[in-house]
Design an enzyme around this catalytic site. Structure first.
Site: not given
Ligand code: DX5
Ligand code: ZN
Length: 226
Positions: A176-178, A12, A37, A198-199, A146-149, A41, A39, A141, A72, A70
């Protein structure tokens, strides 16, 4: 794009350097990303704001693999043509973003893209049971969007249920996420094939020093294989 259920890593770019998207995309692809990917928002459906169609269109020439967008955002339908024009290969809308996900998925395919449907952690698998023939991808999800990490929320039971519901249909299950080397094996063994990260991909690297991206992608892939 031919369909298969092999594990695909989709970094991401939410975790990339926002002043250098073109070179970041080139770097993750050179380091082994299967998909990219993106994102989107809107500061309305989610409490964060990233970019819109003109930026996504500017990313397009840099993406040689698959541009997985994606959304959002809410509403979705008025923006579908703009993302088709921007060159999205896959366009994913949230089932929670409006009352007419069936119409939205039809409209995404009619605009020439693959159609994805995303589920927030609080939404059951059954929310997509009547649209599986209109979808090419279901995004589960594993954080609140809304946020990475953020910390991974275990959705293993939902992924298993979706895998059963999908059966032989050519529908990807994306997580998607974590996602990191610890959580990847859980979701893949439950039936997922596309891992957004992402992270866990971008940490430790940069455009000037991209080798850590490759090591991070390889670590997630190896963990997912078990
Ligand atoms: C969250 C995004 C994800 C996010 C994942 O709202 O849709 O794509 O970037 O980031 P990580 O892998 O850091 O959880
Ligand atoms: Zn995403």
């Amino acid at each position: 794009m031919t369909f298969d259920r092999s594990v695909k890593i989709a970094p991401s770019i939410l975790s990339a350097d926002f002043a250098d998207f073109g070179r970041e995309i080139q770097a993750i692809e050179a380091q082994g990303a299967d998909w990219v990917h993106v994102d989107v928002m809107d500061n309305h459906f989610v409490p964060n704001l990233t970019f819109g169609p003109p930026a996504v269109k500017a990313f397009r020439p840099h993406v040689k693999t698959v541009m997985d967008v994606h959304l959002m955002i809410a509403p979705v339908d008025p923006s579908i043509e703009a993302y088709a024009d921007a060159g999205a290969d896959i366009l994913t809308a949230h089932v929670e973003a409006g009352p007419h996900i069936h119409r939205t998925l039809q409209a995404i395919r009619a605009a020439g893209m693959k159609a994805g449907v995303a589920l927030n952690p609080g939404t059951p698998a059954e929310a997509v049971s009547h649209v599986l023939d209109l979808a090419d991808l279901v995004c589960v999800m594993t954080v609140n969007p809304g946020f990475g990490g953020q910390k991974f929320v275990d959705m293993t039971a939902k992924i298993r249920r979706l895998r059963e519901m999908i059966g032989d249909r050519p529908v990807h299950i994306e997580i998607d996420g974590g996602v990191d080397p610890t959580t990847a094996p859980l979701v893949v063994s439950a039936g997922a094939d596309v891992l957004v990260a992402g992270s866990a991909v971008f940490r430790g690297g940069s455009v000037a020093d991209p080798a850590p991206y490759g090591a991070n992608i390889a670590a997630i892939r190896a963990a997912a294989r078990g």
